[in-house]
Write an enzyme that holds these catalytic residues in place. Structure first.
Site, PDB file in Angstrom:
ATOM      1  N   CYS A 100       0.801  -1.243   0.189  1.00  0.00           N
ATOM      2  CA  CYS A 100      -0.083  -0.015   0.127  1.00  0.00           C
ATOM      3  C   CYS A 100       0.801   1.267   0.072  1.00  0.00           C
ATOM      4  O   CYS A 100       0.148   2.417  -0.022  1.00  0.00           O
ATOM      5  CB  CYS A 100      -0.861   0.062   1.146  1.00  0.00           C
ATOM      6  SG  CYS A 100      -0.088   0.059   2.751  1.00  0.00           S
ATOM      7  N   ASN A 101       2.305   1.223   0.192  1.00  0.00           N
ATOM      8  CA  ASN A 101       2.937   2.306   0.124  1.00  0.00           C
ATOM      9  C   ASN A 101       2.643   3.542  -0.786  1.00  0.00           C
ATOM     10  O   ASN A 101       2.748   4.875  -0.417  1.00  0.00           O
ATOM     11  CB  ASN A 101       4.541   1.855  -0.043  1.00  0.00           C
ATOM     12  CG  ASN A 101       4.772   0.847   0.759  1.00  0.00           C
ATOM     13  OD1 ASN A 101       4.264  -0.345   0.654  1.00  0.00           O
ATOM     14  ND2 ASN A 101       5.757   0.917   1.491  1.00  0.00           N
TER      15      ASN A 101
END
Length: 349
Positions: A85-86
């Protein structure tokens, strides 16, 4: 009559929050069992193997997904992928597809096209909806639809489901187009709110619980925490000049933020530097990893492998185990045609 069994494959499996929820989903006549899993981080894979499939360690492929041979993994009935999800997080730069991690969802799409599982669960941060001016999320949904699935995306606010943490995650359930089942979002009605104090103190953490070592705090941090009240952070507390932080342009609310014992925790993250460990409401210290794991609803016998820092990252990146269980149970009830209380999805395609 024997149970209907769904074999589950996982990409980007993490330490096993989704897997624990799947394996512990309790619906009569239905069961989810582990088939295979993949992650690139060695200690994360060790944690997953220890807790989810200790008798089948070869089913966990600790490889970079870029070079992973999907064809060797084997047929599955269901797929879960909490793709990194960065690049979609609102806390970061929200690069979306322009970042290193944004395109990784495509490996989940490849697995869908290769194995055609009956259903899937995909998970990411709530910020995915706004990445790349909203185009990234639309592209992801389109690719999932084109793989042959009816989708129900929803932004789950886990604190509404009795999880002792304000954690908001986009979860997409897809059911294969040729199957006559319609998933509905489970309703949060009936779940009692849980405070972080209750989660950590009731029952008390056993003295011999794993991953419960304390972090050594510097004298300056201890002194700073003395001035910070429950719910406050380093910027909202009345700190003397020598203890104030010289941070320009960024006053992140979680820096040296104490928990409010009468509310769910704020979001547990994988970071820990710069005052982001998550701090006890009354004791002048950061939480232990076991306390953090309780806020992520992992049972005390779930053992995390690796260094203290590696474990902290694993816990912060995981899906709350009991939150995952609620969603997997809704999927199983859908296939069992067992009615359950539901709500309209808050995110439309």
């Amino acid at each position: 009559m024997s149970d209907i069994i769904f074999t589950l494959g996982e990409l980007f499996c993490g330490p096993g929050g989704l897997a624990w929820g799947a394996m512990n989903a309790d619906v009569p006549g239905m069961k989810i069992i582990h088939a295979w899993a993949n992650d690139y981080d060695e200690s994360t894979c060790q944690t997953y193997t220890h807790n989810i499939c200790p008798d089948n360690p070869n089913s966990v492929y600790c490889e970079d997904v870029h070079i992973l041979d999907l064809a060797k993994l084997g047929d599955i009935d269901a797929l879960a992928f909490g793709f990194p999800c960065n690049d979609f997080s609102v806390v970061g730069e929200q690069l979306g597809f322009k970042g290193k991690f944004g395109p990784l969802y495509s490996y989940g799409i490849n697995a869908l096209n290769m194995y055609h599982p009956k259903w899937f669960l995909a998970e990411n941060v709530g910020g995915i909806k706004s990445a790349n001016e909203g185009t990234a999320f639309k592209r992801i949904l389109a690719d999932m639809t084109n793989a042959g699935y009816r989708l129900v995306p929803n932004l789950y606010r886990f604190e509404e489901y009795g999880i002792p943490q304000a954690r908001h995650r986009m979860i997409i359930i897809g059911i294969r187009n040729d199957l006559p089942y319609e998933f509905k979002v489970p309703s949060p009605n009936g779940y009692e709110p849980m405070t972080c104090r209750s989660a950590i103190e009731i029952p008390p953490i056993p003295a011999d619980a794993p991953n419960n070592e304390h972090t050594r705090q510097s004298p300056q941090v201890v002194e700073r925490l003395k001035y910070i009240k429950p719910g406050q952070n380093a910027f909202t507390a009345d700190l003397p000049p020598e203890l104030r932080l010289n941070v320009k342009g960024a006053k992140i609310s979680q820096i040296y933020k104490r928990l409010d014992p009468n509310k769910p925790s704020y979001t547990i993250t994988g970071s820990g530097g710069g005052g982001t460990h998550v701090y006890h409401w009354s004791e002048n210290r950061a939480l232990t990893n076991r306390e953090r794991a309780r806020l992520q609803t992992f049972p005390d016998d779930f053992v995390f492998e690796g260094s203290k820092e590696e474990v902290r990252k694993q816990i912060g990146m995981a899906v709350p185990a009991r939150g995952a269980k609620i969603i997997f149970e809704a999927v199983l009830k859908t296939f069992a045609r067992i009615p359950y209380d539901s709500v309209d999805a808050s995110i439309k395609e």
